[in-house]
Design a protein around this motif. Structure first.
Motif, short mmCIF file in Angstrom:
data_model
loop_
_atom_site.label_atom_id
_atom_site.label_comp_id
_atom_site.label_asym_id
_atom_site.label_seq_id
_atom_site.Cartn_x
_atom_site.Cartn_y
_atom_site.Cartn_z
N ILE A 146 0.84 -1.19 0.00
CA ILE A 146 0.00 0.00 0.00
C ILE A 146 0.89 1.25 0.00
O ILE A 146 2.09 1.18 0.31
CB ILE A 146 -0.95 0.02 1.22
N ASP A 147 0.28 2.40 -0.33
CA ASP A 147 1.06 3.63 -0.53
C ASP A 147 1.18 4.48 0.74
O ASP A 147 1.40 5.68 0.65
CB ASP A 147 0.41 4.48 -1.63
N LYS A 148 1.04 3.89 1.88
CA LYS A 148 1.23 4.61 3.15
C LYS A 148 2.29 3.88 3.95
O LYS A 148 2.32 2.64 3.99
CB LYS A 148 -0.09 4.68 3.93
N GLY A 149 3.15 4.69 4.63
CA GLY A 149 4.23 4.09 5.38
C GLY A 149 4.46 4.77 6.71
O GLY A 149 3.56 5.38 7.31
N MET A 150 5.69 4.69 7.15
CA MET A 150 6.04 5.19 8.47
C MET A 150 5.83 6.69 8.57
O MET A 150 5.37 7.19 9.61
CB MET A 150 7.51 4.83 8.77
N VAL A 151 6.14 7.44 7.52
CA VAL A 151 5.99 8.90 7.59
C VAL A 151 4.52 9.31 7.65
O VAL A 151 4.20 10.44 8.03
CB VAL A 151 6.67 9.57 6.37
N LEU A 156 3.22 -1.00 12.93
CA LEU A 156 3.23 -2.44 12.72
C LEU A 156 1.99 -3.08 13.35
O LEU A 156 1.51 -2.63 14.39
CB LEU A 156 4.50 -3.04 13.31
N SER A 157 1.47 -4.11 12.70
CA SER A 157 0.30 -4.88 13.14
C SER A 157 -1.01 -4.13 12.98
O SER A 157 -2.04 -4.54 13.53
CB SER A 157 0.46 -5.32 14.61
N SER A 158 -1.03 -3.04 12.20
CA SER A 158 -2.28 -2.31 11.99
C SER A 158 -3.22 -3.14 11.11
O SER A 158 -2.81 -3.65 10.06
CB SER A 158 -2.00 -0.96 11.32
N PRO A 159 -4.49 -3.29 11.48
CA PRO A 159 -5.44 -3.99 10.63
C PRO A 159 -5.72 -3.18 9.36
O PRO A 159 -5.72 -1.95 9.38
CB PRO A 159 -6.69 -4.11 11.50
N VAL A 160 -5.97 -3.87 8.27
CA VAL A 160 -6.30 -3.25 6.99
C VAL A 160 -7.65 -3.81 6.53
O VAL A 160 -7.83 -5.04 6.47
CB VAL A 160 -5.22 -3.51 5.92
N VAL A 161 -8.60 -2.93 6.26
CA VAL A 161 -9.95 -3.36 5.87
C VAL A 161 -10.32 -2.67 4.56
O VAL A 161 -9.77 -1.62 4.22
CB VAL A 161 -10.99 -3.01 6.95
N GLN A 169 -3.33 -7.55 7.54
CA GLN A 169 -2.64 -6.89 8.64
C GLN A 169 -1.28 -6.41 8.16
O GLN A 169 -0.61 -7.09 7.37
CB GLN A 169 -2.48 -7.87 9.81
N VAL A 170 -0.87 -5.22 8.61
CA VAL A 170 0.43 -4.68 8.24
C VAL A 170 1.51 -5.48 8.96
O VAL A 170 1.55 -5.53 10.19
CB VAL A 170 0.52 -3.19 8.60
N THR A 171 2.39 -6.09 8.19
CA THR A 171 3.46 -6.91 8.77
C THR A 171 4.85 -6.32 8.53
O THR A 171 5.82 -6.84 9.07
CB THR A 171 3.41 -8.33 8.19
N ARG A 172 4.94 -5.29 7.72
CA ARG A 172 6.23 -4.64 7.49
C ARG A 172 5.97 -3.20 7.09
O ARG A 172 5.15 -2.93 6.22
CB ARG A 172 7.02 -5.36 6.41
N VAL A 173 6.69 -2.27 7.74
CA VAL A 173 6.48 -0.84 7.51
C VAL A 173 7.76 -0.24 6.99
O VAL A 173 8.83 -0.38 7.61
CB VAL A 173 6.03 -0.12 8.80
N HIS A 174 7.68 0.45 5.86
CA HIS A 174 8.78 1.19 5.28
C HIS A 174 8.47 2.68 5.39
O HIS A 174 7.35 3.07 5.76
CB HIS A 174 8.98 0.78 3.82
N PRO A 175 9.42 3.54 5.07
CA PRO A 175 9.13 4.98 5.20
C PRO A 175 7.95 5.46 4.38
O PRO A 175 7.16 6.28 4.85
CB PRO A 175 10.44 5.63 4.73
N LEU A 176 7.80 4.97 3.15
CA LEU A 176 6.74 5.48 2.27
C LEU A 176 5.68 4.44 1.93
O LEU A 176 4.59 4.82 1.49
CB LEU A 176 7.35 6.04 0.98
N VAL A 177 5.97 3.18 2.06
CA VAL A 177 5.01 2.13 1.74
C VAL A 177 5.00 1.11 2.88
O VAL A 177 5.89 1.12 3.75
CB VAL A 177 5.35 1.43 0.40
N SER A 178 3.99 0.25 2.84
CA SER A 178 3.88 -0.80 3.86
C SER A 178 3.47 -2.10 3.18
O SER A 178 2.81 -2.10 2.12
CB SER A 178 2.86 -0.42 4.94
#
Length: 306
Positions: A146-151, A156-161, A169-178
């Motif tokens: 997805i196009d949302k990240g740490m910034v 981490l572990s955020s549910p996605v619906v 569920q978010v299992t890895r977070v990058h600065p700009l994507v997840s």
């Protein structure tokens, strides 16, 4: 022969008749007379009609080559114009088809976004909207980017619906994507609640079942589970808010030699075609912190003062 007896007149072959000036004056007067007479009495109208009638076939034959050339030129011109019109019509048709497809896509996205907003209002969710960029290239996992990240505040572990239910569920977070692990991935497990019976269980991803689904494991063969039962998040894990649709029971296999039944479920979320999603904050981040422990009271000793 004496010279006086010779005939001095020219021979008939060389006779000139009236002079040229006399002829000019005569024919000029005749022409003037005919013009005046024709203007006043229309005396030459029958003559002109007869001459035109006699010359019409000659004129028609003389005009046929010209008409043939004009017709051939007009044919090629019309052919070129028809070809140009056809190309323009095809280009307009392709553009209209593209716009129609875009309108259908936008209408579908509009409907999904409205449903997502309705789900947010019904469940009182707090989160941010995101867009699915692409699926992860790993063929052995079911993940999406997805196009949302740490910034943007994704943790981490955020549910996605999506508009239909829990997507993952978010299992890895990058600065700009997840990276989002989908509910059908074999490494993801979600505590669920059977809406009909109120029984709690755990749904595991089962990508090999029916091309991508979930499985309720460790359910007894005599469990009260029926095809069509709706499974929602139970909220006991501190990650997913309670009441979000997860899956529906699709097939139940009960075996006499096994104490557990195999229960296959179909995810409610659009696992293969999700585009707009919502990243929800984990429930654990919304729970207020535990109040600090109060100091234990000092015990009072019995007895008098010294």
């Amino acid at each position: 022969m004496p010279l006086g007896t010779l005939d001095r007149t020219p021979p008939p072959f060389f006779k000139q008749g009236p002079s040229a000036l006399s002829k000019l004056m005569f024919f000029s007067a005749l022409a003037l007379f005919l013009m005046v007479a024709d203007m006043r009495f229309r005396i030459t109208q029958p003559v002109r009609a007869a001459v035109a009638t006699v010359l019409y076939p000659v004129q028609w034959l003389a005009l046929q080559p010209v008409r043939a050339v004009q017709s051939s030129g007009g044919y090629f011109t019309a052919l070129s114009q028809a070809k140009t019109s056809e190309d323009e019509a095809r280009a307009k048709l392709a553009l209209q088809s593209l716009r129609a497809a875009q309108v259908e896509q936008l209408s579908l996205e509009n409907v999904r976004l409205r449903k997502l907003l309705e789900l947010r209002e019904q469940k009182g969710l707090t989160g941010m909207a995101a867009e699915v960029l692409y699926d992860a290239p790993d063929p052995y996992t079911r993940k999406a980017i997805i196009d949302k990240g740490m910034v943007h505040g994704v943790v981490l572990s955020s549910p996605v619906v999506d508009e239909s239910g829990v997507l993952g569920q978010v299992t890895r977070v990058h600065p700009l994507v997840s990276e989002v692990t989908l509910v059908v991935d074999r490494e993801l497990a979600i505590p669920v609640l059977n809406v009909r019976t109120g029984a709690r269980s755990v749904a595991y991803g089962e990508p090999s079942a029916f091309g991508g689904g979930l499985e309720l494991r460790f359910m007894g063969s005599n469990s009260d589970v029926q095809p069509g039962d709706l499974l929602t998040t139970s909220g006991v894990d501190g990650v997913y808010p309670a009441g979000l649709p997860v899956a529906k029971v699709d097939k139940i296999e009960r075996r006499a030699e096994s104490a557990f039944a195999r229960i296959f479920c179909t995810p409610q979320a659009l696992v293969a075609s999700a585009f707009h999603v919502m990243v929800v904050a984990p429930v654990s981040t919304q729970i207020p912190p535990r109040p600090a422990d109060e100091p234990a009271p000092v015990p009072v000793k019995k007895g008098g003062h010294k």
